[in-house]
Design a protein around this motif. Structure first.
Motif, PDB file in Angstrom:
ATOM      1  N   THR A  59       2.720  -0.545   1.230  1.00 61.49           N
ATOM      2  CA  THR A  59       3.764   0.425   1.577  1.00 61.49           C
ATOM      3  C   THR A  59       4.763   0.577   0.436  1.00 61.49           C
ATOM      4  N   ARG A  60       5.142  -0.537  -0.184  1.00 60.32           N
ATOM      5  CA  ARG A  60       6.049  -0.473  -1.341  1.00 60.32           C
ATOM      6  C   ARG A  60       5.404   0.274  -2.505  1.00 60.32           C
ATOM      7  N   ALA A  63       5.546   3.934  -1.790  1.00 56.26           N
ATOM      8  CA  ALA A  63       6.886   4.477  -2.022  1.00 56.26           C
ATOM      9  C   ALA A  63       7.156   4.680  -3.509  1.00 56.26           C
ATOM     10  N   LYS A  64       6.522   3.868  -4.357  1.00 55.35           N
ATOM     11  CA  LYS A  64       6.685   3.983  -5.810  1.00 55.35           C
ATOM     12  C   LYS A  64       5.735   5.011  -6.411  1.00 55.35           C
TER      13      LYS A  64
END
Length: 134
Positions: A59-60, A63-64
């Motif tokens: 998920t991170r 987002a990036k």
């Protein structure tokens, strides 16, 4: 008596940093035959990372902009959108975007480059300029 830990020693196992885990997840995704689920990624990672940890990392990365995902049933299928160089560039951009004086940050960055890296950067900038003019 010394307490024994999972690694068989009396010391705590080394904790990996977020960047290291992200790199491991991206490496696993690059080896995938196509879009894969988080369980597939988890099976290929060294160590006992919890499924929820793998989801958090994916998920991170999403987002990036480093991974893409598409809905498959109740979960997602994941694919890499950036390689290690792309992820490093995203991190550099995030740092730059977080600073109010971009010119000072870039000037400081340039003065800290080795002569070889400075020449490489100049060549890349010239190439980018040439491509934009075509």
């Amino acid at each position: 008596m010394t307490e024994q830990h999972q690694d068989g020693t009396g010391r705590h196992p080394r904790r990996r940093g977020q960047g290291e885990l992200e790199a491991l997840v991206l490496a696993a995704l690059r080896q995938a035959p196509g879009a894969v689920n988080a369980a597939w990624v988890q099976e290929r990672l060294v160590g006992d990372l919890a499924y929820t940890t793998v989801i958090t990392i994916l998920t991170r990365l999403h987002a990036k902009g480093a991974v893409a995902r598409e809905r498959t049933g109740r979960s997602f299928a994941w694919t890499p959108a950036a390689d290690e160089a792309g992820l490093a560039a995203l991190r550099m951009r995030k740092v730059l975007d977080g600073e109010s004086d971009r010119e000072a940050v870039l000037a400081s960055f340039l003065t800290a480059l080795s002569p070889g890296d400075e020449q490489l950067l100049r060549g890349l900038l010239a190439q980018t300029t040439d491509d934009a003019e075509d």
